[in-house]
Design a protein around this motif. Structure first.
Motif, short mmCIF file in Angstrom:
data_model
loop_
_atom_site.label_atom_id
_atom_site.label_comp_id
_atom_site.label_asym_id
_atom_site.label_seq_id
_atom_site.Cartn_x
_atom_site.Cartn_y
_atom_site.Cartn_z
N HIS A 170 -6.70 -5.43 -9.05
CA HIS A 170 -6.73 -5.48 -7.56
C HIS A 170 -5.43 -6.10 -7.30
O HIS A 170 -4.94 -5.70 -6.30
CB HIS A 170 -7.85 -6.39 -7.32
N VAL A 171 -5.07 -7.18 -7.99
CA VAL A 171 -3.86 -8.03 -7.71
C VAL A 171 -2.71 -6.98 -8.05
O VAL A 171 -1.77 -7.03 -6.92
CB VAL A 171 -3.82 -9.05 -8.55
N TRP A 172 -2.77 -6.14 -9.10
CA TRP A 172 -1.75 -5.14 -9.18
C TRP A 172 -1.67 -4.14 -8.18
O TRP A 172 -0.49 -3.88 -7.69
CB TRP A 172 -1.87 -4.54 -10.70
N GLY A 173 -2.52 -3.76 -7.75
CA GLY A 173 -2.52 -2.68 -6.71
C GLY A 173 -1.92 -3.05 -5.16
O GLY A 173 -1.13 -2.68 -4.67
N LEU A 174 -2.53 -4.42 -4.97
CA LEU A 174 -1.54 -5.10 -3.63
C LEU A 174 -0.36 -5.12 -4.06
O LEU A 174 0.52 -4.97 -3.06
CB LEU A 174 -2.37 -6.55 -3.51
N LEU A 175 0.28 -5.74 -5.01
CA LEU A 175 1.57 -6.00 -5.55
C LEU A 175 2.44 -4.60 -5.20
O LEU A 175 3.47 -4.44 -4.78
CB LEU A 175 1.97 -6.50 -6.72
#
Length: 186
Positions: A170-175
């Motif tokens: 999730h964090v990776w996708g937002l970054l």
């Protein structure tokens, strides 16, 4: 047999060469949550092999070791994987003289490095406080969108996110989305 899964292993967010931003999975490390009374911080520093910061938000860095003070009696510790057993033994010996709790959280979390002049902009896309105002080095527990993270500012344009493996994608996708917007100048 423990099956290890690193959701970000080998991943990197590619941006155009002109975009001053690099986002990549951080090298694995030993991670610990330490709870100890302020009166015993000096003994814990000796056990860890790095002076633990005394104030909330401060970070100590020496080589590959990092210690972030997250609360009045709470530290987030990181070290090379080869030092994990020695650190655990040193803190086991410390139980005789100082009440504390050292918990191995290495299999729970993964790291993401965010570096470059646009790092603050990328992080600010999902963090509610002014990331640019963080001290360097500095650290805190915060939310990235809805995922709890530990954010370390290692230098002016170099950050490290520590996030639970279950929230890493999730964090990776937002970054990835933020880096694309930066690349497009949005």
């Amino acid at each position: 047999m423990l099956h290890e899964h690193h959701p970000l292993k080998g991943r990197q967010i590619a941006t155009a060469a002109a975009v001053p931003l690099a986002i990549r999975a951080a090298a694995d490390c030993a991670r610990f949550s330490l709870r100890i009374g302020p009166a015993d911080v000096d003994r814990a520093s000796l056990a860890f092999g790095l002076a633990l910061p005394a104030r909330i938000g401060e970070v100590s860095i020496s080589g590959e070791k990092r210690a972030a003070c997250l609360g009045p009696d709470e530290w987030y510790l990181m070290a090379p994987p080869a030092e994990q057993e020695a650190i655990e033994r040193a803190f086991a010996d410390l139980y005789a003289t100082a009440i504390h709790s050292l918990v191995d959280i290495g299999h729970r979390e993964v790291g993401i490095e965010v570096e470059g002049p646009q790092a603050v902009t990328a992080l600010q896309s999902a963090i509610a406080f002014d990331v640019g105002a963080m001290a360097a080095p500095g650290g805190c527990r915060t939310l990235f969108d809805r995922a709890q993270i530990v954010l370390l500012r290692e230098a002016g344009h170099r950050f490290r996110i520590e996030v639970w493996q279950s929230f890493a994608d999730h964090v990776w996708g937002l970054l990835q989305a933020a880096s694309r917007e930066i690349e497009l100048g949005i």
